[in-house]
Design a protein around this motif. Structure first.
Motif, mmCIF file in Angstrom:
data_model
loop_
_atom_site.group_PDB
_atom_site.id
_atom_site.type_symbol
_atom_site.label_atom_id
_atom_site.label_comp_id
_atom_site.label_asym_id
_atom_site.label_seq_id
_atom_site.Cartn_x
_atom_site.Cartn_y
_atom_site.Cartn_z
ATOM 1 N N GLU A 252 0.835 -1.205 0.000
ATOM 2 C CA GLU A 252 0.000 0.000 0.000
ATOM 3 C C GLU A 252 0.872 1.259 0.000
ATOM 4 O O GLU A 252 0.577 2.233 -0.709
ATOM 5 C CB GLU A 252 -0.925 0.005 1.217
ATOM 6 C CG GLU A 252 -2.038 -1.023 1.150
ATOM 7 C CD GLU A 252 -2.916 -0.998 2.392
ATOM 8 O OE1 GLU A 252 -4.094 -1.371 2.275
ATOM 9 O OE2 GLU A 252 -2.424 -0.614 3.472
ATOM 10 N N GLY A 253 1.951 1.228 0.796
ATOM 11 C CA GLY A 253 2.836 2.386 0.837
ATOM 12 C C GLY A 253 3.526 2.625 -0.495
ATOM 13 O O GLY A 253 3.734 3.781 -0.901
ATOM 14 N N ILE A 254 3.875 1.557 -1.188
ATOM 15 C CA ILE A 254 4.549 1.693 -2.481
ATOM 16 C C ILE A 254 3.588 2.207 -3.551
ATOM 17 O O ILE A 254 3.899 3.144 -4.305
ATOM 18 C CB ILE A 254 5.142 0.337 -2.918
ATOM 19 C CG1 ILE A 254 6.249 -0.095 -1.973
ATOM 20 C CG2 ILE A 254 5.665 0.414 -4.358
ATOM 21 C CD1 ILE A 254 6.699 -1.535 -2.165
ATOM 22 N N THR A 255 2.416 1.591 -3.648
ATOM 23 C CA THR A 255 1.507 1.861 -4.763
ATOM 24 C C THR A 255 0.548 3.015 -4.518
ATOM 25 O O THR A 255 -0.005 3.579 -5.462
ATOM 26 C CB THR A 255 0.665 0.614 -5.073
ATOM 27 O OG1 THR A 255 -0.143 0.286 -3.924
ATOM 28 C CG2 THR A 255 1.560 -0.577 -5.408
ATOM 29 N N GLY A 256 0.309 3.357 -3.244
ATOM 30 C CA GLY A 256 -0.693 4.360 -2.943
ATOM 31 C C GLY A 256 -2.113 3.841 -3.033
ATOM 32 O O GLY A 256 -3.072 4.616 -2.974
ATOM 33 N N LEU A 257 -2.278 2.523 -3.170
ATOM 34 C CA LEU A 257 -3.594 1.902 -3.274
ATOM 35 C C LEU A 257 -3.975 1.248 -1.956
ATOM 36 O O LEU A 257 -3.112 0.716 -1.251
ATOM 37 C CB LEU A 257 -3.603 0.835 -4.376
ATOM 38 C CG LEU A 257 -3.226 1.288 -5.781
ATOM 39 C CD1 LEU A 257 -3.145 0.072 -6.720
ATOM 40 C CD2 LEU A 257 -4.219 2.315 -6.319
ATOM 41 N N GLU A 258 -5.256 1.282 -1.626
ATOM 42 C CA GLU A 258 -5.734 0.542 -0.465
ATOM 43 C C GLU A 258 -6.007 -0.894 -0.891
ATOM 44 O O GLU A 258 -6.796 -1.135 -1.815
ATOM 45 C CB GLU A 258 -7.008 1.170 0.094
ATOM 46 C CG GLU A 258 -7.517 0.461 1.348
ATOM 47 C CD GLU A 258 -8.695 1.152 1.988
ATOM 48 O OE1 GLU A 258 -9.501 0.464 2.651
ATOM 49 O OE2 GLU A 258 -8.831 2.379 1.810
ATOM 50 N N ILE A 259 -5.363 -1.835 -0.227
ATOM 51 C CA ILE A 259 -5.464 -3.243 -0.606
ATOM 52 C C ILE A 259 -6.429 -3.940 0.336
ATOM 53 O O ILE A 259 -6.206 -3.998 1.545
ATOM 54 C CB ILE A 259 -4.073 -3.912 -0.579
ATOM 55 C CG1 ILE A 259 -3.158 -3.228 -1.605
ATOM 56 C CG2 ILE A 259 -4.186 -5.409 -0.874
ATOM 57 C CD1 ILE A 259 -1.724 -3.696 -1.563
ATOM 58 N N GLN A 260 -7.509 -4.471 -0.242
ATOM 59 C CA GLN A 260 -8.551 -5.081 0.592
ATOM 60 C C GLN A 260 -8.242 -6.520 0.975
ATOM 61 O O GLN A 260 -8.564 -6.959 2.081
ATOM 62 C CB GLN A 260 -9.904 -5.038 -0.132
ATOM 63 C CG GLN A 260 -10.440 -3.624 -0.359
ATOM 64 C CD GLN A 260 -10.133 -3.112 -1.752
ATOM 65 O OE1 GLN A 260 -9.101 -3.426 -2.323
ATOM 66 N NE2 GLN A 260 -11.039 -2.316 -2.304
ATOM 67 N N TYR A 261 -7.648 -7.290 0.064
ATOM 68 C CA TYR A 261 -7.475 -8.724 0.303
ATOM 69 C C TYR A 261 -6.098 -9.176 -0.177
ATOM 70 O O TYR A 261 -5.367 -8.438 -0.841
ATOM 71 C CB TYR A 261 -8.561 -9.526 -0.427
ATOM 72 C CG TYR A 261 -9.966 -9.172 -0.005
ATOM 73 C CD1 TYR A 261 -10.409 -9.436 1.287
ATOM 74 C CD2 TYR A 261 -10.850 -8.567 -0.897
ATOM 75 C CE1 TYR A 261 -11.700 -9.112 1.685
ATOM 76 C CE2 TYR A 261 -12.145 -8.224 -0.513
ATOM 77 C CZ TYR A 261 -12.557 -8.505 0.779
ATOM 78 O OH TYR A 261 -13.828 -8.173 1.165
ATOM 79 N N TYR A 262 -5.776 -10.414 0.161
ATOM 80 C CA TYR A 262 -4.535 -11.021 -0.327
ATOM 81 C C TYR A 262 -4.832 -12.426 -0.850
ATOM 82 O O TYR A 262 -5.855 -13.047 -0.503
ATOM 83 C CB TYR A 262 -3.481 -11.103 0.785
ATOM 84 C CG TYR A 262 -3.673 -12.304 1.684
ATOM 85 C CD1 TYR A 262 -3.076 -13.533 1.405
ATOM 86 C CD2 TYR A 262 -4.496 -12.226 2.815
ATOM 87 C CE1 TYR A 262 -3.291 -14.640 2.209
ATOM 88 C CE2 TYR A 262 -4.701 -13.318 3.621
ATOM 89 C CZ TYR A 262 -4.104 -14.529 3.320
ATOM 90 O OH TYR A 262 -4.326 -15.615 4.109
ATOM 91 N N ALA A 263 -3.923 -12.942 -1.655
ATOM 92 C CA ALA A 263 -3.940 -14.346 -2.067
ATOM 93 C C ALA A 263 -2.498 -14.826 -2.074
ATOM 94 O O ALA A 263 -1.635 -14.209 -2.711
ATOM 95 C CB ALA A 263 -4.570 -14.519 -3.444
ATOM 96 N N LEU A 264 -2.231 -15.879 -1.335
ATOM 97 C CA LEU A 264 -0.896 -16.466 -1.262
ATOM 98 C C LEU A 264 -0.885 -17.740 -2.093
ATOM 99 O O LEU A 264 -1.674 -18.655 -1.860
ATOM 100 C CB LEU A 264 -0.539 -16.779 0.190
ATOM 101 C CG LEU A 264 0.777 -17.530 0.431
ATOM 102 C CD1 LEU A 264 1.960 -16.672 0.005
ATOM 103 C CD2 LEU A 264 0.923 -17.910 1.901
ATOM 104 N N VAL A 265 -0.008 -17.776 -3.090
ATOM 105 C CA VAL A 265 0.071 -18.907 -4.006
ATOM 106 C C VAL A 265 1.355 -19.670 -3.733
ATOM 107 O O VAL A 265 2.455 -19.123 -3.879
ATOM 108 C CB VAL A 265 0.037 -18.434 -5.475
ATOM 109 C CG1 VAL A 265 0.110 -19.616 -6.426
ATOM 110 C CG2 VAL A 265 -1.217 -17.617 -5.745
ATOM 111 N N ASP A 266 1.229 -20.912 -3.304
ATOM 112 C CA ASP A 266 2.400 -21.746 -3.066
ATOM 113 C C ASP A 266 2.911 -22.290 -4.390
ATOM 114 O O ASP A 266 2.148 -22.826 -5.206
ATOM 115 C CB ASP A 266 2.038 -22.907 -2.140
ATOM 116 C CG ASP A 266 3.179 -23.884 -2.005
ATOM 117 O OD1 ASP A 266 4.250 -23.480 -1.551
ATOM 118 O OD2 ASP A 266 2.993 -25.061 -2.384
#
Length: 454
Positions: A277-291
């Motif tokens: 968020e700090g890098i992009t300036g976007l608010e990030i609502q969710y994540y997905a972790l891909v193994d």
């Protein structure tokens, strides 16, 4: 007038083989086309009425689902991905399969096969068995798929995170590639990107973040921002790079994210989300972790992934290309899971920035290959791989909405913003204002000015 003449199906002339043969064919076909009708015409009418009522109910439900999908696609997808709805569908289909089996066996009794013409008996019996497998098998498979789907969704999608609205008309998802392959110890984010999705059109922009980016800031409300007000430097781990944020939060600052587990996340993921968020300036609502190992299994389940390899890439080996066991050759390729994993990981003959572009290319190619036909024909393998490949905090009750959005996304090209030297980004001394301006230029392209008339 005799009863057999008034109702030859219910009261047949059992001494007329040709009549009994025609009757047998009719009963077997009617039982398949309209379950319950054979009993109403020739057997237990109460059982027949139960069969007809169940058949009519299934037809109405199927017709309603088709109409609802055409008119309210997002709503019907939400229902179809709901655990309670899937449980109800599984129970309903299983019950209908049992009822159809009972009706078919009873129809075979009503046929009185021994009274049919000798030359037709085998074919009538074979046809009845074929229809039995087809009729009972269809709802049985449907019930099985409903159960597999429910189990898969429950194991992947978050139950603790809350549904949230889009921000500035967009949903932003942090996508982490956890490199936990067979030759690695532990799991760390070796690939980091932000997928930004227009909440109306489904247009996707994939923003690639260099894992070795330094001095990354955190979002204003991040507890890590209090520790590192001037960016991630002078940290407690060996190298203060973006992908080290995950390790530092996991090992040294778990107390800052005490509620992460209750929302289906971890301290490392939350800290990395705030850095993104700090890098992009976007608010990030969710994540997905891909193994990455599960990623290979998913590609194998899909039947491989088609990419165009631009230059040959080593599998294995060190930075001097010593110990390379195989090369991925340039040109159009259909990569299996093992080779696709190395296509995403290989960097010794190129660099991290090339690898970032390959990872984004691979992600886009997989998204395009998730077609209904491909998923349905390989459903079990894809579902099994999915439980190993993805962990996310996207709430299950938003899955229908995002599925509908993904279908819109497939209708248009995927945009990519790579924070690499090709876009004048220096990962060792990044200008974050320039980075955010670059991202906004892609997310909100200027509207073309119409040419003046005359």
């Amino acid at each position: 007038m005799s009863a057999s003449l008034e109702s030859p199906i219910r009261y047949p002339d059992v001494g007329a083989p040709q009549l009994m043969t025609r009757r047998a064919w009719w009963l077997v076909a009617l039982n398949f086309l309209i379950p319950g009708s054979a009993q109403v015409l020739a057997g237990n009418r109460k059982l027949g009425r139960i069969g007809l009522a169940a058949t009519l109910t299934m037809w109405v439900l199927a017709a309603f689902a088709i109409v609802a999908y055409l008119l309210w696609r997002s709503a019907i997808l939400s229902v179809l991905t709901n655990s309670f709805a899937l449980t109800a569908a599984q129970a309903l289909l299983a019950a209908y399969a049992v009822l159809w089996f009972v009706l078919t066996v009873d129809t075979l009794r009503l046929v009185r096969l021994v009274r049919a013409a000798p030359g037709s008996r085998f074919w009538i019996a074979a046809f009845a068995v074929f229809l039995l497998v087809a009729s009972v098998g269809t709802p049985t498979i449907g019930a099985y798929y409903a159960g597999v789907t429910r189990g898969t969704l429950q194991s992947i999608f978050g139950s603790g995170a809350a549904s949230v609205p889009p921000v500035d008309g967009r949903y932003n998802v942090l996508l982490l590639g956890g490199d936990a392959g067979p030759d690695r110890e532990g799991l760390r984010p070796d690939s980091i990107s932000v997928v930004s999705i227009d909440a109306e059109t489904g247009r996707v922009t994939m923003i690639g973040l260099p894992r070795d980016m330094r001095k990354v800031p955190f979002s204003a409300d991040s507890p890590m921002a209090e520790l590192y007000p001037n960016g991630f430097r002078n940290c407690d781990v060996s190298a203060c790079k973006l992908n080290a944020v995950y390790t530092e939060a996991e090992l040294r600052h778990q107390d800052l994210y005490s509620d992460a587990a209750s929302t289906g996340s971890t301290p490392g993921i939350e800290a990395t989300k705030e850095a993104a968020e700090g890098i992009t300036g976007l608010e990030i609502q969710y994540y997905a972790l891909v193994d990455m190992q599960g990623f290979a299994d998913l590609i194998d389940a899909l039947g491989g992934v088609k990419v165009t390899v631009k230059e040959r890439l080593p599998i294995g080996g060190d930075e001097n290309l010593v110990g390379v066991v195989e090369w991925i050759q340039p040109g159009p390729q259909t990569l299996d899971g093992y080779h696709a994993q190395w296509y995403a990981r290989s960097r010794h003959s190129t660099n991290d920035f090339d690898r970032m572009e390959r990872q984004r290319e691979l992600q886009a190619a997989i998204l395009q290959q998730f077609t209904p036909a491909n998923v349905l024909t390989k459903f079990q393998a894809i579902a099994q791989a999915g439980t190993q490949v993805v962990k996310t905090d996207v709430p299950q009750d938003m899955l229908g909405y995002f599925t509908n959005l993904a279908m819109k996304s497939k209708e248009q090209p995927i945009s990519s913003v790579e924070l690499t030297p090709a876009n004048n980004i220096d990962q060792d001394a990044p200008d974050f204002d320039d980075i955010r301006a670059l991202i906004q230029a892609d997310l909100n392209p200027p509207t073309p000015t119409p040419a003046p008339e005359g």
